[in-house]
Every structure is written in structure tokens, then in C-alpha cells.
Design a protein around this motif. Structure first.
Motif, mmCIF file in Angstrom:
data_model
loop_
_atom_site.group_PDB
_atom_site.id
_atom_site.type_symbol
_atom_site.label_atom_id
_atom_site.label_comp_id
_atom_site.label_asym_id
_atom_site.label_seq_id
_atom_site.Cartn_x
_atom_site.Cartn_y
_atom_site.Cartn_z
ATOM 1 N N ILE A 3 0.815 -1.219 0.000
ATOM 2 C CA ILE A 3 0.000 0.000 0.000
ATOM 3 C C ILE A 3 0.846 1.266 0.000
ATOM 4 O O ILE A 3 0.314 2.365 0.172
ATOM 5 N N GLU A 4 2.142 1.146 -0.219
ATOM 6 C CA GLU A 4 3.026 2.315 -0.134
ATOM 7 C C GLU A 4 2.592 3.440 -1.078
ATOM 8 O O GLU A 4 2.714 4.625 -0.740
ATOM 9 N N PHE A 5 2.086 3.084 -2.260
ATOM 10 C CA PHE A 5 1.699 4.109 -3.230
ATOM 11 C C PHE A 5 0.431 4.859 -2.811
ATOM 12 O O PHE A 5 0.044 5.848 -3.447
ATOM 13 N N LEU A 6 -0.207 4.416 -1.715
ATOM 14 C CA LEU A 6 -1.408 5.058 -1.210
ATOM 15 C C LEU A 6 -1.125 5.890 0.050
ATOM 16 O O LEU A 6 -2.045 6.239 0.789
ATOM 17 N N SER A 7 0.119 6.243 0.268
ATOM 18 C CA SER A 7 0.513 6.927 1.502
ATOM 19 C C SER A 7 -0.016 8.357 1.550
ATOM 20 O O SER A 7 -0.214 9.018 0.518
ATOM 21 N N LEU A 8 -0.201 8.827 2.752
ATOM 22 C CA LEU A 8 -0.661 10.188 2.980
ATOM 23 C C LEU A 8 0.402 11.217 2.607
ATOM 24 O O LEU A 8 0.086 12.368 2.304
ATOM 25 N N GLY A 9 1.651 10.814 2.588
ATOM 26 C CA GLY A 9 2.732 11.754 2.323
ATOM 27 C C GLY A 9 3.104 11.909 0.862
ATOM 28 O O GLY A 9 4.054 12.620 0.550
ATOM 29 N N ARG A 10 2.366 11.284 -0.052
ATOM 30 C CA ARG A 10 2.746 11.376 -1.466
ATOM 31 C C ARG A 10 2.553 12.794 -2.009
ATOM 32 O O ARG A 10 1.784 13.594 -1.468
ATOM 33 N N LYS A 11 3.274 13.106 -3.064
ATOM 34 C CA LYS A 11 3.352 14.466 -3.602
ATOM 35 C C LYS A 11 1.992 15.043 -3.963
ATOM 36 O O LYS A 11 1.719 16.231 -3.723
ATOM 37 N N ALA A 12 1.094 14.227 -4.513
ATOM 38 C CA ALA A 12 -0.203 14.725 -4.978
ATOM 39 C C ALA A 12 -1.064 15.269 -3.842
ATOM 40 O O ALA A 12 -1.994 16.061 -4.095
#
Length: 378
Positions: free
Chosen positions: A366-375
Motif C-alpha cells: 500500500i506504499e503508493f497510497l501513503s498520505l505523504g505522497r506528492k499529490a
């Protein structure tokens, strides 16, 4: 005196009901809080059916989560003793370079999924319910189908309660706060504390997590049902679910169930300022593009719907989910922004949310669903 639990789940809709179940399945003392009734129609997880598919055109990284979701749906069916998933197949159509077609092919190739390529002529012969443009590329996913949405929510809730969990419905949360290792939740009926909190508040997520300033948009969405006596729209006649990317929007739907074909437009939607006062009336402009889609692609259906239901999409800027721990409180876990394509994942994402609050980690990718992502950075 406050009632004490191991975990509290705030919001018991699609994702909350699953997290509630997975925590109860582990033997935890868990409380589920829902401001409306069980399996209600005031949020995003209602309307009879939701598509489930593996060749995920949105992003191939979702596929492992789907593969786990399929396994968990079958396990839940065995536990509750009823069918929740119907494998009726999915027809995908769009221009050869469209996101639906290219994305599904990439996901299928990367994860070795079954996906058939058809010419528009082959598709028209095999699926006579549709009028498919000659210029369209067409794919068919045989292992796709639909879930009975309210039944899935009820199955998770009932199974959790049967394992000893407490479910409080029609109980509005007033505030929550963290005091070190303890989370305290105050509702209109009482106060509760626990070692961890799962926040699955749907369209109310921005309000419940105001301190994080997550850029979520809530959109008003409408589902339509069209009556027809024609059996060629039935799953038994080979007509499954469909998703078409057209010049006038993305439209998806289901086989005929109880004499009606359900369809909806995936894109667009009016901004909702307050989810509690969602406009549930049908306006002339609401049915314009779905009616044109029916006229062009499913001409044997009436262009006027017999029934409609209004729900909400809670969208992130990149249309991907948020599944992560709160950046300031590692005993608070967030599931939000499921962007109108999330329900099929509720079984596996619920398991991940339970993992994160219980074990502080999950084996699911689930790393690509993290709260800290750029978007999501504001």
C-alpha cells in the motif's frame, strides 16, 4: 465512566465495516461507530451493485490488493453463507489509445491476468446488447463481475458482531482526541477510549481530519436503472458488466437484475459542500449524458430511467486512495479518498487498516497510497 476497547472504528460503511470485521476476527475488543443505520444509503456504499475487476486500468499497483480482495470475498461468503460476488465478466471499450484500454493491458501483462482482445465486430456478435463503434478497441475480462454492495457491508458487520464486537449505529461522533497511547472518542451518547482508532469517515473525512488539511473533494454522483423485458441483457445470456470510455464520458453498468439494467457515469459530478444535505433530487441535466450513452451504445433500452439513486465520491487529486497512519499519532489509521472506484477493495483494504492499527505494519503493498505522497501536499 468511559467504555474501554482495544480499537474503535469511526465510520462503519464499506471500508469501516471491513476493518471492524478484521479486528474482531483477531479477537480484539472492538467498537464500531456509525452515525447512520447499518448499510445505509447516506454515503458511498449503496445502490445494489459494484463492479470488481483485476485488470486495473487505473494503476497496475492495485492488482495485488485486488487478488487479496478476491480471496477475502470468498472467505466472507463462506462465513456468512451467501453469495456476495457474481462472476459475470466485464466488457471494456474505448479508442485504442484510451486510458481504459492501455491501462487494462498494462495491468494484465504485468500480473499475467486473463484478458481477451476482441475486434468491434467480434464484440458486437458476442455481445448483442451493445452497439459498439467500429473504431473502438474492445477487451473482455472473464474473471470480473459485481458485488452486492449492501450485502457485503452487512456481512462484514454481522460477522464482526457474531465474534463479539460492539456496533453502535445512529450514534454521531462529536470529537476524538489522542492522549499518548489512548484514543478518546466522544459521541452524543457517551465517551469511549481505546488503544487505537481506525478513521473511515467517507465523505466526512475532511471534517474528521481537519488538522491534516487533506485536499479531498466530495462529488454528487447518480446511478440509474432502466427497465427492459429483453433477456439479452441478462448475465445468463452472456451479458456481464461493462465500462466504456467515450467522447462524452466514462460509463459503466451491470447485467439486467430484477428487470432493470443499472448504469452510471464515472466522471464529472457536482461539488458537495455538506454531505448531510446532499441533493438527492433528479434534475434534467443529471440524466442528459447517460441518456445519450444509452441511445448510442444500448439502443434497445429506454432512454428514460425508471429509478435513480444519489451517492458521493470522495476524491483525492490523483484519484488514488489514502491508506496510512496519521502522521502525528501512530495509533490512528486513516482510510479515505476512495474516489469512486474503491468498494471492490474493501475486503483487503479493511484487512490492511486492521494490520496498521494492530501491528503498525501490513504485508500488503500500500506504499503508493501513503498520505505523504506528492499529490496530497498542499
Amino acid at each position: 465512566m468511559s467504555a474501554t476497547y482495544d480499537f474503535i472504528v469511526l465510520g462503519a460503511g464499506g471500508f469501516g465495516s471491513s476493518a471492524f470485521y478484521h479486528l474482531a476476527k483477531r479477537g480484539a475488543r472492538v467498537l464500531g461507530l456509525e452515525q447512520f443505520d447499518a448499510a445505509h444509503d447516506r454515503g458511498s456504499s449503496h445502490g445494489e451493485t459494484r463492479v470488481i475487476r483485476k485488470a486495473y486500468f487505473e494503476h497496475p499497483d492495485y492488482v495485488p490488493l485486488l487478488q487479496r480482495a478476491y480471496d477475502l470475498w470468498r472467505e466472507l461468503e463462506a462465513e456468512c453463507g451467501r453469495t456476495l460476488y457474481h462472476e459475470v465478466g466485464l466488457l471494456l471499450g474505448g479508442l485504442p489509445g484510451s486510458g481504459v484500454i492501455t491501462g487494462a493491458k498494462i495491468a494484465a501483462e504485468r500480473h499475467n491476468l486473463r484478458l481477451e482482445t476482441l475486434t468491434s465486430t467480434e464484440a458486437a456478435e458476442r455481445f448483442p446488447a451493445y452497439r459498439i463503434p467500429q473504431k473502438f478497441a474492445v477487451l473482455y475480462e472473464p474473471e470480473a463481475g459485481y458485488l452486492e454492495v449492501e450485502s457485503c457491508v452487512r456481512a462484514h458487520l454481522d460477522a464482526a458482531v457474531n465474534r463479539g464486537a460492539d456496533l453502535h449505529v445512529n450514534e454521531k461522533v462529536l470529537e476524538w482526541k489522542v492522549d499518548g497511547p489512548v484514543v478518546r472518542v466522544r459521541t452524543e451518547r457517551g465517551e469511549y477510549e481505546a488503544g487505537g482508532l481506525v478513521m473511515t469517515a467517507g465523505a466526512w473525512s475532511s471534517r474528521r481530519l481537519a488538522e491534516l488539511k487533506i485536499p479531498l473533494q466530495v462529488l454528487r454522483k447518480i446511478m440509474f436503472w432502466y427497465e427492459t423485458p429483453l433477456e439479452k441483457f441478462d448475465a445468463a445470456a452472456g451479458n456481464g458488466c461493462f465500462f466504456f470510455e467515450t467522447a462524452n464520458g466514462e460509463f459503466y453498468g451491470f447485467p439486467r437484475i430484477d428487470g432493470k439494467v443499472k448504469l452510471a457515469e464515472h466522471g464529472g459530478g457536482d461539488l458537495v459542500e455538506d454531505p448531510i444535505s446532499l441533493d438527492r433530487k433528479l434534475h434534467p441535466e443529471d440524466s442528459a449524458w447517460p441518456g445519450k450513452f444509452v441511445e448510442s451504445f444500448m439502443p434497445d433500452l429506454p432512454t428514460r430511467a425508471a429509478q435513480h439513486v444519489v451517492c458521493m465520491y470522495t476524491k483525492t487529486p490523483d484519484s488514488h486512495f489514502i491508506v496510512d497512519r496519521h502522521p502525528e499519532h501512530d495509533n490512528v489509521v486513516i482510510g479515505a479518498g476512495f474516489s469512486g472506484h474503491g468498494f471492490k477493495f474493501t475486503s483487503s483494504i479493511g484487512e490492511s487498516l486492521a494490520d496498521l492499527v494492530d501491528q503498525k505494519r501490513t504485508s500488503l503493498p500500500i506504499e503508493f497510497l501513503s498520505l505523504g505522497r506528492k499529490a496530497l501536499r498542499t
